[in-house]
Structure formats: C-alpha cells, structure tokens
Design a protein around this motif. Structure first.
Motif, PDB file in Angstrom:
ATOM      1  N   HIS A  86      -0.210  -8.780  -3.054  1.00 35.67           N
ATOM      2  CA  HIS A  86      -1.156  -7.670  -3.153  1.00 35.67           C
ATOM      3  C   HIS A  86      -0.741  -6.572  -2.177  1.00 35.67           C
ATOM      4  O   HIS A  86      -0.263  -6.852  -1.065  1.00 35.67           O
ATOM      5  CB  HIS A  86      -2.578  -8.126  -2.821  1.00 35.67           C
ATOM      6  CG  HIS A  86      -3.200  -8.967  -3.889  1.00 35.67           C
ATOM      7  ND1 HIS A  86      -4.074  -8.468  -4.823  1.00 35.67           N
ATOM      8  CD2 HIS A  86      -3.068 -10.291  -4.162  1.00 35.67           C
ATOM      9  CE1 HIS A  86      -4.473  -9.437  -5.629  1.00 35.67           C
ATOM     10  NE2 HIS A  86      -3.874 -10.555  -5.242  1.00 35.67           N
ATOM     11  N   LEU A  87      -0.959  -5.339  -2.588  1.00 39.69           N
ATOM     12  CA  LEU A  87      -0.720  -4.173  -1.748  1.00 39.69           C
ATOM     13  C   LEU A  87      -2.049  -3.467  -1.520  1.00 39.69           C
ATOM     14  O   LEU A  87      -2.702  -3.037  -2.473  1.00 39.69           O
ATOM     15  CB  LEU A  87       0.275  -3.218  -2.420  1.00 39.69           C
ATOM     16  CG  LEU A  87       0.491  -1.852  -1.740  1.00 39.69           C
ATOM     17  CD1 LEU A  87       1.118  -2.022  -0.361  1.00 39.69           C
ATOM     18  CD2 LEU A  87       1.354  -0.944  -2.618  1.00 39.69           C
ATOM     19  N   VAL A  88      -2.473  -3.356  -0.251  1.00 38.07           N
ATOM     20  CA  VAL A  88      -3.690  -2.645   0.121  1.00 38.07           C
ATOM     21  C   VAL A  88      -3.277  -1.405   0.912  1.00 38.07           C
ATOM     22  O   VAL A  88      -2.538  -1.511   1.893  1.00 38.07           O
ATOM     23  CB  VAL A  88      -4.627  -3.525   0.963  1.00 38.07           C
ATOM     24  CG1 VAL A  88      -5.820  -2.721   1.463  1.00 38.07           C
ATOM     25  CG2 VAL A  88      -5.102  -4.728   0.155  1.00 38.07           C
ATOM     26  N   VAL A  89      -3.747  -0.241   0.466  1.00 36.36           N
ATOM     27  CA  VAL A  89      -3.380   1.018   1.091  1.00 36.36           C
ATOM     28  C   VAL A  89      -4.646   1.794   1.437  1.00 36.36           C
ATOM     29  O   VAL A  89      -5.524   1.961   0.577  1.00 36.36           O
ATOM     30  CB  VAL A  89      -2.494   1.880   0.174  1.00 36.36           C
ATOM     31  CG1 VAL A  89      -2.012   3.128   0.909  1.00 36.36           C
ATOM     32  CG2 VAL A  89      -1.313   1.085  -0.358  1.00 36.36           C
ATOM     33  N   VAL A  90      -4.757   2.265   2.675  1.00 37.07           N
ATOM     34  CA  VAL A  90      -5.874   3.107   3.118  1.00 37.07           C
ATOM     35  C   VAL A  90      -5.309   4.480   3.458  1.00 37.07           C
ATOM     36  O   VAL A  90      -4.421   4.599   4.309  1.00 37.07           O
ATOM     37  CB  VAL A  90      -6.590   2.489   4.337  1.00 37.07           C
ATOM     38  CG1 VAL A  90      -7.756   3.382   4.779  1.00 37.07           C
ATOM     39  CG2 VAL A  90      -7.095   1.086   4.006  1.00 37.07           C
ATOM     40  N   VAL A  91      -5.816   5.512   2.773  1.00 36.50           N
ATOM     41  CA  VAL A  91      -5.287   6.876   2.910  1.00 36.50           C
ATOM     42  C   VAL A  91      -6.442   7.861   3.099  1.00 36.50           C
ATOM     43  O   VAL A  91      -7.605   7.509   2.886  1.00 36.50           O
ATOM     44  CB  VAL A  91      -4.484   7.276   1.649  1.00 36.50           C
ATOM     45  CG1 VAL A  91      -3.239   6.414   1.498  1.00 36.50           C
ATOM     46  CG2 VAL A  91      -5.350   7.194   0.398  1.00 36.50           C
ATOM     47  N   PRO A  92      -6.153   9.119   3.484  1.00 34.36           N
ATOM     48  CA  PRO A  92      -7.215  10.131   3.523  1.00 34.36           C
ATOM     49  C   PRO A  92      -7.684  10.467   2.107  1.00 34.36           C
ATOM     50  O   PRO A  92      -6.922  10.372   1.139  1.00 34.36           O
ATOM     51  CB  PRO A  92      -6.532  11.348   4.167  1.00 34.36           C
ATOM     52  CG  PRO A  92      -5.277  10.829   4.769  1.00 34.36           C
ATOM     53  CD  PRO A  92      -4.868   9.652   3.958  1.00 34.36           C
ATOM     54  N   ARG A  93      -8.929  10.904   1.999  1.00 37.97           N
ATOM     55  CA  ARG A  93      -9.462  11.268   0.683  1.00 37.97           C
ATOM     56  C   ARG A  93      -8.829  12.559   0.178  1.00 37.97           C
ATOM     57  O   ARG A  93      -8.466  12.663  -1.002  1.00 37.97           O
ATOM     58  CB  ARG A  93     -10.981  11.436   0.752  1.00 37.97           C
ATOM     59  CG  ARG A  93     -11.631  11.731  -0.601  1.00 37.97           C
ATOM     60  CD  ARG A  93     -13.140  11.620  -0.503  1.00 37.97           C
ATOM     61  NE  ARG A  93     -13.525  10.274  -0.077  1.00 37.97           N
ATOM     62  CZ  ARG A  93     -14.758   9.928   0.309  1.00 37.97           C
ATOM     63  NH1 ARG A  93     -15.718  10.854   0.339  1.00 37.97           N
ATOM     64  NH2 ARG A  93     -15.033   8.699   0.676  1.00 37.97           N
ATOM     65  N   VAL A  94      -8.694  13.545   1.041  1.00 43.46           N
ATOM     66  CA  VAL A  94      -8.091  14.818   0.663  1.00 43.46           C
ATOM     67  C   VAL A  94      -7.132  15.234   1.761  1.00 43.46           C
ATOM     68  O   VAL A  94      -7.229  14.772   2.907  1.00 43.46           O
ATOM     69  CB  VAL A  94      -9.159  15.920   0.434  1.00 43.46           C
ATOM     70  CG1 VAL A  94     -10.067  15.554  -0.723  1.00 43.46           C
ATOM     71  CG2 VAL A  94      -9.987  16.147   1.702  1.00 43.46           C
ATOM     72  N   GLY A 106       2.519  -3.493 -10.100  1.00 45.78           N
ATOM     73  CA  GLY A 106       1.577  -4.501  -9.633  1.00 45.78           C
ATOM     74  C   GLY A 106       0.246  -4.533 -10.329  1.00 45.78           C
ATOM     75  O   GLY A 106      -0.570  -5.418 -10.081  1.00 45.78           O
ATOM     76  N   ARG A 107      -0.028  -3.536 -11.171  1.00 45.95           N
ATOM     77  CA  ARG A 107      -1.279  -3.440 -11.932  1.00 45.95           C
ATOM     78  C   ARG A 107      -2.484  -3.658 -11.021  1.00 45.95           C
ATOM     79  O   ARG A 107      -2.721  -2.904 -10.096  1.00 45.95           O
ATOM     80  CB  ARG A 107      -1.248  -4.397 -13.121  1.00 45.95           C
ATOM     81  CG  ARG A 107      -0.136  -4.083 -14.124  1.00 45.95           C
ATOM     82  CD  ARG A 107      -0.177  -4.951 -15.349  1.00 45.95           C
ATOM     83  NE  ARG A 107       0.942  -4.645 -16.235  1.00 45.95           N
ATOM     84  CZ  ARG A 107       0.937  -3.661 -17.131  1.00 45.95           C
ATOM     85  NH1 ARG A 107      -0.128  -2.890 -17.276  1.00 45.95           N
ATOM     86  NH2 ARG A 107       1.995  -3.452 -17.896  1.00 45.95           N
ATOM     87  N   ASP A 108      -3.260  -4.727 -11.287  1.00 45.17           N
ATOM     88  CA  ASP A 108      -4.510  -4.914 -10.544  1.00 45.17           C
ATOM     89  C   ASP A 108      -4.284  -5.504  -9.152  1.00 45.17           C
ATOM     90  O   ASP A 108      -5.245  -5.853  -8.458  1.00 45.17           O
ATOM     91  CB  ASP A 108      -5.473  -5.800 -11.332  1.00 45.17           C
ATOM     92  CG  ASP A 108      -4.896  -7.176 -11.654  1.00 45.17           C
ATOM     93  OD1 ASP A 108      -3.686  -7.396 -11.409  1.00 45.17           O
ATOM     94  OD2 ASP A 108      -5.650  -8.027 -12.163  1.00 45.17           O
ATOM     95  N   ARG A 109      -3.029  -5.600  -8.723  1.00 44.84           N
ATOM     96  CA  ARG A 109      -2.741  -6.088  -7.368  1.00 44.84           C
ATOM     97  C   ARG A 109      -2.470  -4.944  -6.393  1.00 44.84           C
ATOM     98  O   ARG A 109      -2.055  -5.179  -5.262  1.00 44.84           O
ATOM     99  CB  ARG A 109      -1.537  -7.045  -7.404  1.00 44.84           C
ATOM    100  CG  ARG A 109      -1.839  -8.351  -8.132  1.00 44.84           C
ATOM    101  CD  ARG A 109      -0.639  -9.273  -8.174  1.00 44.84           C
ATOM    102  NE  ARG A 109       0.391  -8.795  -9.094  1.00 44.84           N
ATOM    103  CZ  ARG A 109       1.634  -8.484  -8.750  1.00 44.84           C
ATOM    104  NH1 ARG A 109       2.014  -8.559  -7.476  1.00 44.84           N
ATOM    105  NH2 ARG A 109       2.512  -8.088  -9.653  1.00 44.84           N
TER     106      ARG A 109
END
Length: 555
Positions: A346-354, A381-384
């Motif tokens: 799984h790949l989890v990414v946290v980024v700025p909204r704008v 990865g589709r849903d991953r």
C-alpha cells in the motif's frame, strides 16, 4: 532492549541510556543504505553512513525552534554554529516573545562562538521568493559579528534548499547536535499540532487564511552523524567558486551593497562526537551538474534519488509519505513499479490540498504534475493507493511542507527534498535516512515478512504523525488500529470518508474525529493542460542531471 520511546518531542527521556545495550544489530545495513560507490560521487569526504547516533523527530516548528534555542544558548567561546537555509527571516521569533533568529545567532557571536551561514541568494521577491529577507538575515548576522554568504552557485532557476544547523562544542563533544529537515528559519514555520499558524505569517493562497496552518518535521541528531553534517557544510563553504557565479547582475548588486562575496576559512574541524544511541544515519544529498563544477561533486550528486530508490524497491507492505508536492513521472514510476510488483503493498501519501500560491501560473502546472504522478501510481496499485490532505479542527486546510518517508516500518527519511525531479536532480537538498538497530516489540514484528523486523524509530515516526492526523492519544494508548499496515490503511480511509461525508452534508452535527480528507486532484481542461504541461516540466520540475543520465533514464 533500549527504546527511544514513542514520544517525538525533544527531551532527556528519548536518550538511549546505554548505547552498548542497543544490541539488535542490522544483519546487513547495505541492504537498505547506499554503499560508498552507490552514492555516485567519489569526490566527497562523507562516510557511507555512521553508527551510534540518536535521531529524534521534532514534529512542527514550535518543537524544532524551542530545541534550537536550547542548543545554541549553551554554545560558548570557540564553539561552532554553522547553518544553511533556503529562506531566513531575522525577526522570526523562535519562542513567543523571542529570541528572534538574529538575536539568537548574534548573542552566540558575542559569547565567542564561530557563526557561519550559507543562505540561498534567492530570486526576486515579486516571483514569491525571498531575496529581501535572506539579505536582511545576512546583514543582521554580519552586523552582529558572524559571517553569512549569499550563495547562488546553482543551475538557472535553481535554489539551495538545504535546511541545516550544526552546533559543535570544542570542550565537550557529547553536547554536539545537528538539526536537519524541512523547516526554514523564517516566518510561517512556528506552528504546533493545533495548526492555527504562525503569528508571523507569509502570505499564501487564500484557502489557508491569514495565518496559514503549517505541518513540518525536523530531525535532531546526536552522535557521529553530527560530524558528517559538519562536513556537508564545510564542503559547500570551501568550494572556491564565486557565490554569484553566472549571475553578473547579482554580482554588481552585491558589490554595491557590500555583501560578502567570499568565504573566510573555517576553524579546523572538531573530532566526531561519541556514540549517543542506536541509530545508523546516512546523509543523502542532491547537487546538480553545474559549470563551474563543485569541487566536492564534479558531476553533481543524486544520492537522495538513489537512496530512496534502493529503499522503495525493498518495500512489501507499506510506504508512508508526507510531501509538499508529490509530482514528477520519473519519481512516480518508482512507486508504480513497486506497487505493480508487490500485490500486498500500500502507498499512503499526505499532501497539501492546494498549492501555496493563488493564480493560474502558480497552481496549474503543479496540478498537472501531481495528477500525472498520482494517476501513474493508481494505474499500478488501484485501490492500494491512498492520498489524503489535512485540515485543522476549524476546517482550514493545513499546508503540508514535511518531507517524510517510512518504508515497512524499517527505513525512514526526513529532509528538505520533495518527491519530484527538481529535488532529486536540480536544486541542492539534504536528507537523513535512519535505520534503527532496535527491533520493535509491537505486533506485527515483521510486517514485510522479509526477516528485517519492524524498527522502533521508523514505526514511532509513522505513528506520531498518524496520531495527530487521526486525533489519537499522544501517549500511544489508542494505537491498536494504527500499527498493522492493513489496519492503518483501513483506519485512515474510514476516518477520511466520515469527515468527507460530514462536509458534504453541510457540517451538521459534531465534527467527526480526525483531520484527513481524501485528496482530489484538480481536473484541468485540455487547453489548460496544453500550456501548463510544458511550464511544469521546464519551470516547476526541471532536470539537473548530466545528459548521459537523462538519456539512460537513471539518477
């Protein structure tokens, strides 16, 4: 077993009480860390990595600035204070009411500390850069007796993006400490977990409000790695090229303003500090291929790209990222290949909204780059693939400026580099990868199933960030659904879905727990993509590799 604790604030409780007791040796660090030849730069004096370090993540500017003040205030005569910065504001208060950056550094000079700084000269302010602020920091520190060089030894439209402070003691090396990560010594950075922003704010996109919430991470490092970071500073300081090289207009302006045009010799380098903890630390860098060449990196250096590539290829269950940008096809391909090869990853990414600035020219090229990168990952990865942005409890978006990567709770990195081609090839960057020798006892003990075992530092780093984003107890007492990768992903998805639904339903009733929302990349028209794509590739995300590496598609 020696533990560094689950908390991430600086303090005595995080020190390894006896480094000798941290006896969980990594079977082969070279499986995760770059060997000397893999760095791709034989001209540097940096060691491949150092052992016996203590790395403590300082989450948010308040924690970093407070620790920095404490570290600098104990420096005394003949000690060393070296720093590099992308932007520096001399009047930024490091604690409420001060001291400011300039006050802290000039007070150190008065005590006999050798203070030296390398600050990017910067482009003009009307392009949303910081030449005026950086010149002010230069002037105030030099007026106080320190020496600061405004450094423009970069590629066209490039920058020095490193954020580093090194504190060395000539009488007691056990006090040596270095700070490295994503936090500049400037306005907008002094925020905390409540994310109401720094009262001394930098103007940003209107979505972030008058005091933009700011999420960031810095590492505090003790042990032999401090000497390696000292070397990082010295290599750049000692490079003989004119700091205004290739910019004759800047050269004339700097002479008229009597700016420092050269670097005095530094005092001799102090011996490395003794072991302080259980962490292996590898200092990774980006330097572009430039003319004239850097003495310490004649063909540039791309060890950040190489270090991430090596670690990500070992990922089997979870890659956790926090990043300001997350764009670039070359970088996204690395994650896409890993997702395609390992069906449980799984790949989890946290980024700025704008983006940080309003306006089509500032935002549209960024939207193009992020959309391309995330679509590449999602096709593999589709849903991953799980992409989130963050808001505070007042529903104001939080600007994610952190640059963090955790792979399978084993390898972790914190630095100045973003996940894009610019950071991996074009600007100067600095990151520290940490491999803990301490096995983590919490289940699952070996989430990747490779025999490497989860490591305390990497797991704690991921969990302390997750606790904030999910509104969990800081002491770890509510971590049960955050430790296992599958449970972690399910928790983030469920909370983001609930918060999204609350917003879509008109925000009626109590606000759901958590701060994450699903990130939706901006949908752009064909006409916008036609002009924004070349701007993105040429201006936002340029390539600083030698031509032979570009042709081979290698870093």
């Amino acid at each position: 077993m020696c533990r560094t604790g689950t908390g991430m604030q600086a303090g005595p409780s995080l020190a390894c009480p006896s480094p000798a007791r941290c006896d969980h040796e990594v079977t082969d660090p070279a499986e995760w860390l770059l060997g000397p030849e893999e760095r791709g730069n034989t001209a540097t004096d940096l060691p491949a990595w150092t052992e016996g370090n203590l790395a403590v993540p300082l989450v948010h500017g308040t924690a970093y600035f407070d620790a920095l003040v404490s570290a600098v205030e104990v420096l005394d005569e003949n000690d060393h204070l070296f720093f590099t910065d992308w932007r520096g504001d001399p009047d930024e208060e490091l604690r409420p009411g001060g001291p400011t950056v300039a006050e802290l550094f000039t007070a150190a000079v008065r005590r006999g500390v050798t203070v030296r700084g390398l600050v990017w000269r910067s482009h003009v302010d009307w392009l949303s850069f910081s030449s005026r602020e950086n010149r002010a920091l230069d002037r105030e520190v030099e007026d106080g007796g320190g020496l600061v060089v405004l450094d423009q030894r970069v590629r066209r439209m490039g920058s020095h993006h490193q954020k580093l402070v090194v504190c060395r003691h000539d009488q007691d090396a056990t006090k040596d400490v270095a700070f490295i990560g994503g936090i500049d010594l400037c306005h907008s950075r002094r925020d905390d977990a409540e994310h109401r922003g720094d009262p001394q704010a930098v103007p940003m996109a209107s979505a972030y409000g008058p005091t933009p919430p700011w999420h960031d991470v810095q590492l505090m490092i003790r042990g032999p790695a401090v000497a390696a970071l000292d070397t990082v500073f010295r290599e750049r300081w000692d490079d003989p090229t004119d700091p205004d090289e290739g910019n004759p207009i800047a050269h004339v302006i700097d002479r008229l303003r009597q700016s420092r045009m050269y670097a005095d010799r530094l005092p001799p380098q102090l011996p490395p500090p003794p072991p302080a903890g259980p962490h292996l630390v590898q200092n990774l860098r980006t330097y572009p291929a430039v003319r004239p060449r850097y003495d310490f990196a004649p063909d540039g250096e791309r060890s950040i790209a190489r270090g991430y590539s090596k670690a990500i290829k070992r990922a089997r269950r979870l890659i956790y990222l926090e990043d300001q940008y997350m764009w670039s096809g070359e970088v996204a391909q690395l994650f896409a290949d890993a997702l395609a090869e390992h069906p449980d990853l799984h790949l989890v990414v946290v980024v700025p909204r704008v983006p940080d600035q309003d306006g089509a020219l500032a935002s549209r090229p960024q939207f193009v780059g992020r959309w391309q990168a995330l679509e590449m990952c999602r096709r593999a990865g589709r849903d991953r693939v799980h992409v989130f942005d963050v808001e505070n409890h007042e529903s104001t978006p939080v600007y994610v400026h952190a640059k963090v990567c955790v792979v399978d709770d084993v390898w972790a990195s914190v630095g100045s580099d973003n996940f894009n081609r610019r950071s991996w090839t074009h600007d100067s960057e600095l990151s520290s990868a940490v491999l803990d020798t301490t096995l983590d006892p919490r289940e699952p003990r070996d989430p990747a199933g490779t025999g490497d075992g989860a490591r305390t530092f990497a797991r704690d780093l991921r969990l302390v960030l997750a606790r904030e984003h999910t509104d969990r107890a800081e002491d770890g007492s509510e971590d049960d659904d955050l430790i296992d990768p599958e449970a972690f992903v399910a928790t983030l998805e469920a909370q983001a879905t609930e918060l999204d639904a609350w917003h879509e339903g008109g925000r009626r009733g109590p606000r759901p727990r958590g701060r994450l929302r699903h990130h939706a990349p901006e949908q752009l028209s064909l006409a916008t993509r036609l002009w924004a794509t070349p701007v993105y590739r040429l201006v936002d995300d340029p390539d600083g590799r030698p031509l032979r590496l570009r042709r081979r598609g290698e870093f």
